[in-house]
Scaffold this motif. Structure first.
Motif, short mmCIF file in Angstrom:
data_model
loop_
_atom_site.label_atom_id
_atom_site.label_comp_id
_atom_site.label_asym_id
_atom_site.label_seq_id
_atom_site.Cartn_x
_atom_site.Cartn_y
_atom_site.Cartn_z
N PHE A 299 0.85 -1.18 0.00
CA PHE A 299 0.00 0.00 0.00
C PHE A 299 0.89 1.24 0.00
N ASP B 260 -4.72 4.54 1.33
CA ASP B 260 -4.98 3.27 0.65
C ASP B 260 -5.35 2.17 1.63
N LEU C 108 -10.55 7.16 2.42
CA LEU C 108 -9.92 6.15 1.57
C LEU C 108 -10.07 6.52 0.10
N ARG C 109 -9.04 6.23 -0.66
CA ARG C 109 -9.14 6.33 -2.10
C ARG C 109 -10.02 5.18 -2.61
N GLY D 284 -9.43 1.49 -1.78
CA GLY D 284 -8.71 1.39 -0.52
C GLY D 284 -9.40 0.46 0.45
#
Length: 247
Positions: free
Chosen positions: A56, A123, A150-151, A154
Motif C-alpha cells: 500500500f 490506501d 480512503l481512495r 482502498g
C-alpha cells in the motif's frame, strides 16, 4: 493482571472516572504495560494477512493510541503512515516510541475518529481494539468517515475475535466489565464509553455495506478454530467502492 510497570488500582480508578480523552491522557505513560494494549500476536497475524494484499502507499491507524498499529502499517505501506487519536497523551508516547529515522515517515494527528481531518488520501486504514469506545448508533457515522478518507479501492481492515461461549470464563468477565461500565455511566459524568460486547460482527458487516464498502472476512489461522470449525479470530477487510458513502 498488570505488570509491575503498569498502573496501580488507584490510577485505574481515577482514569475510569474521567472522560475517555482525559482518562487515556492519564493512562498513556503506562498503557503499554496493561492488557488493553493489543497483543503482539494479533498485530503480527494482521500484518501477515495484509502483506499479500499490498503493498500500500499511505496508511492510517485509526484510534492509534501509543502506535501499536503504526508499526504494522510501516511494514506494509511504502510512502507514509499516519496515526490519529483523540488523546494527546497517547500520541506523545507513540511519537517517542517510533524512531524518526527510516521510511515510511510517521505523522501523528490529534483528532476525533467521528470527524476525521483528512481527504481521500489513504490506501489502507487499520484499527485495533478501539471500537468498544463507540456506541452502536455511532457506527454508521464512523464508517462513513473511514470511507471518506480512503481512495477508491482502498481497504479498511481490523481484527474481530469470535465472541466467547457462555461456558467460558471470558464470557462472564466481559459481561461483568460491561455491566460495571454501564453502572458507572448511569451514576457518573462525563461518561466513559467502553463496551466490548456491543461490537457485533453481523451489525458491523451490515453498516459497512451501508457505508459503501465491499466486505470480506479473512480467517487468522494463528488463533485456530472453535469446536464448530469457525475461526477464533477473523480480519474484516472492507474495500471502498467507487462513489460516495451510501451510494
Amino acid at each position: 493482571m498488570f505488570s509491575p510497570h503498569g498502573p496501580t488500582l488507584r490510577e485505574l480508578a481515577v482514569q475510569a472516572l474521567s472522560s475517555v480523552e482525559h482518562g487515556y491522557d492519564l493512562l498513556a505513560p503506562k498503557f503499554d504495560h496493561t492488557p488493553f494494549r493489543t497483543p503482539d500476536s494479533v498485530l503480527e497475524a494482521v500484518e501477515g494477512a495484509l502483506e499479500p494484499m499490498g503493498p500500500f502507499d499511505r496508511g492510517l491507524d485509526l484510534c492509534c493510541g501509543t502506535g501499536a498499529g503504526v508499526d504494522v502499517l510501516r511494514t506494509v505501506c511504502r510512502e507514509g503512515v499516519t496515526g490519529v487519536d483523540i488523546s494527546a497523551g497517547m500520541l506523545a508516547v507513540g511519537r517517542e516510541q517510533v524512531r524518526a529515522a527510516g521510511r515510511p515517515h510517521v505523522t501523528w494527528v490529534r483528532g476525533d475518529a467521528r470527524a476525521l481531518p483528512f481527504g481521500p488520501v489513504f490506501d489502507l486504514v487499520v484499527s485495533f481494539g478501539a471500537f468498544g469506545h463507540f456506541l452502536p448508533a455511532e457506527l454508521p457515522g464512523l464508517f462513513a468517515q473511514v470511507h471518506s478518507v480512503l481512495r477508491p479501492g482502498g481497504r479498511f481492515a481490523f481484527p474481530v475475535a469470535a465472541p466467547p461461549r457462555p461456558s467460558s470464563p471470558w464470557y462472564w468477565a466481559l459481561l461483568g466489565f460491561d455491566t460495571a461500565m454501564r453502572v458507572r455511566n448511569a451514576l457518573w459524568r462525563p461518561p466513559f464509553v467502553m463496551y466490548y460486547r456491543a461490537f457485533r460482527l453481523g451489525d458491523v458487516r451490515r453498516e459497512l455495506v451501508r457505508a459503501g464498502f465491499r466486505v470480506e472476512l479473512v480467517a487468522l489461522p494463528a488463533f485456530g478454530r472453535r469446536p464448530d470449525g469457525s475461526p477464533r479470530c477473523r480480519m474484516v477487510v472492507a474495500t471502498r467502492e467507487s462513489g460516495p458513502a451510501g451510494a
